[in-house]
Design a protein around this motif. Structure first.
Motif, short mmCIF file in Angstrom:
data_model
loop_
_atom_site.label_atom_id
_atom_site.label_comp_id
_atom_site.label_asym_id
_atom_site.label_seq_id
_atom_site.Cartn_x
_atom_site.Cartn_y
_atom_site.Cartn_z
N MET A 121 46.28 52.15 40.38
CA MET A 121 45.93 50.75 40.25
C MET A 121 46.85 50.10 39.22
SD MET A 121 42.93 49.42 41.56
CE MET A 121 41.58 49.95 42.51
N ARG A 122 47.12 48.86 39.45
CA ARG A 122 47.92 48.06 38.53
C ARG A 122 47.05 46.94 37.97
NH1 ARG A 122 52.47 46.76 42.75
NH2 ARG A 122 52.57 44.88 41.53
N ALA A 123 47.42 46.42 36.81
CA ALA A 123 46.67 45.34 36.18
C ALA A 123 47.36 44.00 36.46
CB ALA A 123 46.56 45.57 34.68
N PHE A 124 46.59 43.01 36.90
CA PHE A 124 47.08 41.66 37.16
C PHE A 124 46.31 40.70 36.26
CE2 PHE A 124 48.04 44.05 40.90
CZ PHE A 124 49.26 43.55 41.34
N GLU B 117 48.29 41.30 46.90
CA GLU B 117 47.35 40.88 47.96
C GLU B 117 45.94 41.39 47.66
OE1 GLU B 117 47.72 38.71 50.49
OE2 GLU B 117 49.63 38.33 49.51
N ASP B 118 45.85 42.62 47.21
CA ASP B 118 44.55 43.19 46.84
C ASP B 118 43.96 42.41 45.66
OD1 ASP B 118 42.37 45.00 46.78
OD2 ASP B 118 43.41 46.29 45.35
N LEU C 209 39.99 38.68 43.55
CA LEU C 209 39.70 37.42 42.88
C LEU C 209 38.73 36.58 43.72
CD1 LEU C 209 40.19 35.44 40.57
CD2 LEU C 209 42.20 34.63 41.81
N ASN C 210 38.93 36.56 45.02
CA ASN C 210 38.03 35.83 45.90
C ASN C 210 36.62 36.43 45.89
OD1 ASN C 210 39.93 33.94 46.68
ND2 ASN C 210 40.65 35.19 48.39
N SER C 211 36.53 37.73 45.65
CA SER C 211 35.22 38.39 45.60
C SER C 211 34.45 38.12 44.31
CB SER C 211 35.39 39.91 45.75
OG SER C 211 35.94 40.22 47.01
N LEU C 212 35.14 37.63 43.29
CA LEU C 212 34.48 37.39 42.00
C LEU C 212 33.37 36.35 42.10
CD1 LEU C 212 37.38 37.49 39.39
CD2 LEU C 212 35.52 39.12 39.70
N LEU C 213 33.46 35.48 43.08
CA LEU C 213 32.42 34.47 43.28
C LEU C 213 31.05 35.14 43.47
CD1 LEU C 213 31.61 31.50 43.79
CD2 LEU C 213 32.18 31.88 46.18
N TYR C 214 31.06 36.34 44.03
CA TYR C 214 29.82 37.06 44.33
C TYR C 214 29.48 38.11 43.26
CZ TYR C 214 30.96 34.87 48.71
OH TYR C 214 31.29 33.95 49.66
N GLY C 215 30.28 38.16 42.20
CA GLY C 215 30.07 39.15 41.15
C GLY C 215 28.97 38.73 40.19
N ARG C 216 28.65 39.62 39.28
CA ARG C 216 27.67 39.32 38.24
C ARG C 216 28.05 40.07 36.98
NH1 ARG C 216 22.94 43.39 38.66
NH2 ARG C 216 23.92 44.96 39.92
N ILE C 217 27.56 39.61 35.86
CA ILE C 217 27.83 40.25 34.58
C ILE C 217 26.94 41.48 34.47
CG2 ILE C 217 27.77 39.96 32.07
CD1 ILE C 217 29.84 38.19 33.48
N CYS C 218 27.55 42.63 34.19
CA CYS C 218 26.79 43.88 34.07
C CYS C 218 26.45 44.22 32.63
CB CYS C 218 27.61 45.03 34.66
SG CYS C 218 27.94 44.85 36.40
N GLY C 219 27.21 43.66 31.70
CA GLY C 219 26.99 43.96 30.29
C GLY C 219 28.26 43.71 29.51
N GLU C 220 28.21 44.00 28.24
CA GLU C 220 29.33 43.79 27.34
C GLU C 220 30.03 45.11 27.07
OE1 GLU C 220 28.07 42.23 23.63
OE2 GLU C 220 30.09 42.17 22.80
N VAL C 221 31.34 45.09 27.04
CA VAL C 221 32.11 46.28 26.68
C VAL C 221 32.01 46.43 25.18
CG1 VAL C 221 34.38 47.37 26.64
CG2 VAL C 221 33.69 45.99 28.61
N ALA C 222 31.41 47.53 24.72
CA ALA C 222 31.20 47.74 23.29
C ALA C 222 32.35 48.54 22.68
CB ALA C 222 29.88 48.44 23.06
N VAL C 223 32.80 49.54 23.41
CA VAL C 223 33.84 50.43 22.89
C VAL C 223 34.71 50.91 24.04
CG1 VAL C 223 34.26 52.64 21.73
CG2 VAL C 223 32.32 51.27 21.05
#
Length: 67
Positions: free
Chosen positions: A1-4, A25-26, A31-45
């Protein structure tokens, strides 16, 4: 995986979001799928993988203390 990087504006400020994908493209599809995402929590470490079992121990102790 690469970071964009995805740039966006909120409250008059500019921010960037790191999105992991196999190619551009991926990344666009994700990015288009983020509309259907939700917050799972905060990254602590973030622990580096080479810590191996030590990382697991640190996480277990931290989780026990947060209860």
């Amino acid at each position: 995986m690469r970071a964009f990087l995805v740039n966006y504006q909120h409250g008059g400020q500019r921010y960037a979001l790191e999105l992991h994908a196999t190619d551009a493209e991926d990344a666009k599809a994700r990015l288009n799928s983020l509309l259907y995402g939700r917050i799972c929590g905060e990254v602590a470490v973030k622990l580096p993988a080479p810590l191996g079992p030590l990382a697991s121990l640190i996480c277990s102790v931290r989780n026990a203390l947060r209860r």
